[in-house]
Scaffold this motif. Structure first.
Motif: not given
Length: 218
Positions: A16-17, A45-49, A54-55, A135-136
């Protein structure tokens, strides 16, 4: 969205950069959560983070106290890294003069963001621009229910007006978050609301939430 020349990440952490300033990369298992951290992090929240990291890569390090060895800021980011199965993360270590200074920074890192007041119209415009660029919205922290709430709050104004925007603003609501409570206040009264609630609470988080619940009758 337009950008400049090709940028180079400062490091790679498990693929991951890493774009943020950081002191070093540390193994996830070496990091210790602060047992007095008052914030909990729901799975949503953890899923969003995790999707954000990742992106976009790492845009903020995890801050660790040299005094206690515990995390001061970034508990959610650590949990997101664990969710992604990452083994190393960027870390910044900082000194604190006392235990109380460290705890104050721990609390303030969460608290100062909670008491901000969102300009719903401007936020909706920004999210709309991101979506127009492909952008999602979830990468900006908006899952489907949150995006629906945002658009509903902005679209609820009076359709009548003289077109100059000044009268229309009075019919719009401002979205305010206090802890786990999200509510809307009429544009022309939200300043007095906020000042009144903060005065009642005297800076105490529990008192502030209780004041909000009394005002909203919940």
């Amino acid at each position: 969205m337009s950008g400049g020349g090709e940028a180079t990440a400062k490091a790679l952490a498990d693929g991951v950069q890493v774009w943020c300033q950081h002191e070093r990369l540390m193994a996830v298992e070496e990091l210790r959560a602060n047992p007095r951290n008052p914030n909990t992090h729901p799975a949503s929240q953890i899923e969003l983070l995790a999707r954000n990291i990742q992106h976009f890569g790492w845009r903020h390090p995890i801050t660790v106290s040299r005094r206690s060895g515990c995390i001061v800021a970034g508990h959610g980011r650590l949990m997101a890294a664990q969710h992604l199965g990452l083994r190393i993360v960027p870390v910044d270590t900082q000194d604190f003069a006392s235990d109380s200074d460290e705890l104050a920074v721990l609390v303030a890192d969460n608290r100062l963001a909670e008491i901000s007041v969102v300009d719903s119209a401007q936020l909706s415009q920004l999210v709309g621009e991101l979506q127009a660029e492909g952008v999602d919205a979830i990468l900006a922290g908006f899952d489907a229910p949150a995006l629906e709430d945002l658009l509903a709050g902005v679209g609820g104004g009076d359709e009548e007006g003289d077109g100059d925007g000044e009268d229309d603003a009075e019919g719009k609501d401002e979205c305010i978050s206090v802890g786990d409570i999200r509510f809307r206040v009429p544009h022309d009264t939200f300043d007095s609301w906020r000042q009144d609630l903060v005065r009642q609470a005297g800076g105490d988080e529990d008192a502030l939430q209780n004041a909000v619940r009394r005002r909203l009758r919940i």
